[in-house]
Design a protein around this motif. Structure first.
Motif: not given
Length: 745
Positions: A72-73, A75-77, A79-80, A93, A424
C-alpha cells in the motif's frame, strides 16, 4: 533543488540525485540487485526504472513486496509521482493493488485494465497457478526486500515463471540488507536471475550528502538478583538434561558453550541414532526437546523480563498437566526443581526487569524534547509487545501494538487492513509510539520517526539493519539498543555487528561486478512427456499453495483450479481425492489427532481415495511400536480401500500426481466398477447397485441418482422420466425400465 525530468514523472516533484540516476541507468540494462541503505530512495530508483520501461517498452509493471502495508505504501508513492493513463480511459485508474481479499474475477479484471500492479507475491503466485492471467506483457518486475528470495518463498517461483513467459523480462531487485554470507547473496541472485549488483553505502561520496545523522546508543542494563536465581535453577535443569544425554552415549558440550550450533549438532546425532532404529535415539529426542524449551526460558528471563518468563513457565506447566501435552513438557512439570521454579514465579507481583521502566523514561524524554516525534519500539515476542503497550498506556503514553496476522493462543493478530489503519494513525499523529514485532521491520516509511528502541539485541544483521533503518530517513534519528549485561543480549549484539561489517565488505567486493548466470531449474518435465502429454486438470485446496508441489504441477503444465476442498488436498476427476502428508505429519496425526477418522472421511468421499506419505521413514519419526504402524497401514489399505503411495519429496509428489491425473484423464469410458472392496460408504453402495444395471457405469449411476435422489425412485420412474435424464439414451432407459419390471424366473 534540481528535480528529475522525465515525461512520466510529475515535474518538479522529486530531487535529482546522481547516485539514484546512475543506479537506474544500470538497472535498465540487465537484471539488477540494488543495495541501498534504508532512507536513501530505493523506491525512487524503482520509479525511474518503471517510468523508463513504460515509456520505451510499454506493457505493464508488477511491483512485489512481502507485506500488504508495504504494498500500500508503494502504491501511494507511485500514484503521487508517476503520470500514466489507463488504456481503459481517463476516468479509470492505471494502478491496482492486489490482495487475497478481492475475488479472483475482480483481480483478473484489474489486471486487464491496470498498467502498474502492486501485490504481495503469494497472491500473484496463486493467480498464475490458477491460470487467471500471465506475465507475458510485464516489461518490469520489481522485487522489494529481495533478500527473501530463498527456499520456497513465492519470489523464487515468480521470477522463474517471469523469465519463462515474459516477452521482454527485466527484474529490479531491491534491499537494504542482503545478508553477510556471500553464498546467500549469490543464492538470491541465482533465484531471481540477477546478473549485476549495484551497491552504495552511506560513506560513498555521491551518497554521503544525503545521509542524515543516526546516533546509535547501547544502553547496558543489570540483571536483577531474583531473575539470576531463577536462571540458575533453569541452568541446573539444563545441566541435568545434558548429563542424561551424555549417559546415553551422545557427545554434548558444557552448558556454558551450549549454542544453537551445538544444539544442532546434538540433534544430528539423535536423528542418526533414530535412523539406525536405536531406542536411545527416541528417548534422547524428548530430552533434547526439554533442552530447547529450557534454553528458550533462559533467553526470555535475560532479555524479555520476569512477566514474559513467568507466563512461559506457566504455559509449560499447563502443557505438562494436559494428557495431550508433549513428553518433554510432562517430564519437566514433574521435575522438583522445575516445580520449585514455578512456585517462585508465582510470588512475583510486578515486573522485575528494568527494561520496561527504561523504555518509559526514554519515551517520555523524547516526547518532552520533541512533542511531534514518532517512536517505534521493536520487541521479538508478542507477549513483550503487549506488556509494553499495557505498561506505557498505564503511564499515560498513547501507543498501539503492530503485530502479524496470525492468531497465537488467545492473542489476536492484526489483519492487513488493521495494520494499514494503525500505520495511518501513527503517521498522522493520533498516537506517537508504535510497539512492533518483526512485521514492522521491513520497509515501513514514517518520515518523522526520529527514535527507534530495540527492546533486545537481535543476532541477525538483516533484522538489525532493518530496525535501525526506520529512523533517520528524512532527519537526524536516534537508535537505542537495550542490552542486559552478561546475557544473550550481549552475544547477539556482537554477532549482528560482526555480520553487518562482513556484509558491507562482501557487498563492496561484489558491487559493479557481473554475477554468474543462474543455473536452469530442472523440473524433470521431459521424463513425464516421454509417456504422457501435458495439461491434466487438478483441483487443489487453496491451503496447499505454499507447498512446492503446486509450483511443480504448474510448471509441468497441469490445469490447476484453486478452491477449498472439503476432503483431501488434491482432487482429480470425480473419482480421486489425494490427501498429502509428510512422514512426520502422518505419525503426529495418528498420535495426537484422528488419522483414521480423516481417512474414513476420505474413503467416504470418492471411489478412489489416495494417501501420499512424503519424505522420510514413518518408523523413525516417533517412538512407536512398528507393529502399531503396520496395523494402521493395513487398516487404511485393506479395511478402507485407500491407496497408499510413498514419495521422496515435494517434487516426487508432484510428478506422481501429474501421472495419476494424466492416466485418469486418458481413460476411455468407466472401468469395471465391481472390484471387491470391503469398506463402502452408503453413497458408494447406492452407486454400486445402480451401476450394475445393463449398460450403466459409475458415471451414469451418479447421473441417475442425482436426478431421482434414491434407488427406489429410479426403479419407480416411468420411461419418459428416464429418457429425460441428460446422458441416458432411449435404449439405455428402455433397458432400465424393463429390467425393473421383469419377473424373476
Amino acid at each position: 533543488m534540481t528535480c528529475i525530468s522525465h515525461p512520466l514523472i510529475r515535474p518538479d516533484s522529486i530531487e535529482s540525485r546522481e547516485y539514484q540516476l546512475a543506479i537506474a541507468m544500470k538497472a535498465l540494462d540487465a537484471n539488477t540487485m540494488v543495495i541501498l541503505p534504508t532512507g536513501l530512495g530505493k523506491t525512487v530508483v524503482a520509479l525511474i526504472v518503471a517510468a523508463s520501461r513504460l515509456y520505451n517498452e510499454k506493457g505493464r509493471v508488477l511491483m512485489l513486496a512481502p507485506t500488504k502495508p508495504l504494498v500500500e505504501q508503494h502504491l501511494r508513492f507511485f500514484e503521487k509521482f508517476l503520470i500514466i493513463k489507463s488504456p481503459a480511459g481517463s476516468d479509470v485508474s492505471p494502478f491496482a493493488m492486489f490482495t487475497g481479499e478481492a475475488p479472483p474475477a475482480e483481480r483478473t479484471a484489474d489486471w486487464e485494465r491496470a498498467q502498474v500492479i502492486f501485490a504481495t507475491p503469494q497472491v500473484i503466485k496463486n493467480d498464475l497457478i490458477a491460470g487467471r492471467y500471465t506475465l507475458k506483457d510485464v516489461t518490469l518486475m520489481i522485487v522489494d526486500e529481495c533478500h527473501r528470495a530463498v527456499g520456497n518463498y513465492a519470489y523464487v517461483f515468480l521470477a522463474r515463471r517471469y523469465h519463462d513467459t515474459a516477452d521482454k523480462p527485466l527484474i529490479l531487485a531491491m534491499t537494504a540488507s542482503p545478508g553477510s554470507a556471500e553464498v546467500k547473496v549469490q543464492d538470491v541472485c541465482s533465484n531471481l536471475g540477477i546478473v549485476q549488483i549495484e551497491n552504495r553505502t552511506e560513506n560513498d561520496p555521491d551518497v554521503s550528502p544525503y545521509v542524515h545523522e543516526r546516533d546509535v546508543e547501547i544502553r547496558p542494563i543489570d540483571l536483577p538478583g531474583e531473575l539470576k536465581i531463577a536462571i540458575h535453577a533453569v541452568h541446573t535443569l539444563i545441566d541435568n538434561r545434558l548429563g542424561l544425554l551424555a549417559s546415553l552415549g551422545f557427545t554434548v558440550p558444557k552448558r556454558e558453550h551450549l549454542s544453537m550450533k551445538e544444539l544442532n549438532g546434538i540433534n544430528a546425532q539423535i536423528q542418526q541414532r533414530i535412523q539406525n532404529r536405536d531406542p536411545a535415539g527416541y528417548s534422547a529426542a524428548s530430552v533434547y526437546a526439554e533442552c530447547m524449551k529450557l534454553r528458550h526460558a533462559v533467553t526470555l528471563a535475560e532479555s524479555q523480563g520476569s512477566e514474559v518468563f513467568k507466563g512461559y513457565i506457566a504455559k509449560l506447566v499447563a502443557e505438562g498437566m494436559n494428557a495431550g501435552g508433549s513428553k518433554a513438557s510432562q517430564r519437566l512439570s514433574k521435575d522438583p526443581v522445575f516445580r520449585g521454579l514455578f512456585n517462585q514465579t508465582l510470588g512475583w507481583t510486578a515486573e522485575l526487569h528494568p527494561k520496561p521502566a527504561i523504555v518509559l523514561d526514554l519515551v517520555r524524554e523524547q516526547l518532552e524534547l520533541h512533542p511531534d516525534s514518532r517512536i517505534i519500539i521493536f520487541a521479538t515476542f508478542r507477549d513483550t509487545v503487549q506488556l509494553l503497550v499495557d505498561y506505557l498506556s498505564k503511564n499515560g503514553i498513547a501507543c498501539e501494538r503492530f503485530v502479524g496476522q496470525a492468531t497465537k493462543d488467545a492473542e489476536q493478530g492484526l489483519s492487513q487492513k488493521k495494520q494499514i489503519a494503525a500505520l495511518t494513525r501513527f503517521r498522522e499523529g493520533e498516537f506517537k509510539v508504535l510497539v512492533a514485532t518483526s512485521v514492522g521491520e521491513e520497509g515501513l516509511d514514517v518520515p518523522s520517526t526520529d527514535m527507534v528502541i530495540f527492546y533486545e539485541a537481535v543476532p541477525s544483521e538483516i533484522r538489525s539493519i532493518q530496525r535501525k533503518g526506520r529512523t533517520g530517513r528524512s532527519a537526524a534519528g536516534r537508535v537505542v539498543v537495550l542490552v542486559t549485561k552478561g546475557t544473550s543480549d550481549e552475544v547477539y549484539r556482537f554477532v549482528s555487528q560482526s555480520k553487518e561489517r562482513q556484509m558491507q565488505k562482501s557487498m563492496h567486493q561484489m558491487s559493479g561486478h557481473s554475477v554468474p548466470p543462474p543455473k536452469p531449474v530442472a523440473v524433470e518435465q521431459a521424463l513425464i512427456e516421454e509417456f504422457t502429454p501435458q495439461g491434466p486438470a487438478i483441483r487443489v485446496d487453496d491451503r496447499e499453495t505454499s507447498s512446492k508441489v503446486v509450483e511443480v504441477l504448474s510448471e509441468l503444465g497441469a490445469a490447476i483450479r484453486l478452491e477449498r476442498l472439503p476432503q483431501g488436498d488434491y482432487a482429480i476427476g470425480d473419482r480421486i481425492i489425494v490427501e498429502r502428508k509428510t512422514a512426520r505429519d502422518f505419525v503426529d496425526t495418528l498420535i495426537n489427532r484422528d488419522l483414521l477418522g480423516q481417512a474414513k472421511a476420505l474413503a467416504d468421499a470418492v471411489p478412489r481415495p489416495i494417501l501420499v506419505v512424503e519424505g522420510g521413514d514413518i518408523y523413525t519419526q516417533r517412538d512407536m511400536n512398528p507393529n502399531a504402524l503396520r496395523g494402521v497401514l493395513a487398516a487404511l489399505t485393506i479395511d478402507m480401500g485407500i491407496s497408499l503411495l510413498f514419495t521422496r519429496d515435494e517434487q516426487d509428489t508432484a510428478q506422481m500426481l501429474f501421472v495419476i491425473a494424466k492416466r485418469e484423464e486418458g481413460e476411455r469410458g468407466e472401468r469395471k466398477v465391481h472390484p471387491h472392496k470391503s469398506f463402502k460408504s452408503a453413497k458408494e453402495e447406492q452407486e454400486y447397485i445402480v451401476s450394475a444395471f445393463p449398460d450403466i457405469g459409475k458415471k451414469n449411476a451418479r447421473l441417475l441418482l442425482a436426478q431421482f435422489g434414491s434407488v427406489q425412485a429410479i426403479v419407480n420412474a416411468d420411461l419418459g422420466e428416464l429418457v429425460a435424464v441428460k446422458g441416458i439414451g432411449e435404449k439405455t432407459a428402455q433397458k432400465i425400465y424393463e429390467m425393473c419390471r421383469r419377473p424373476y424366473s
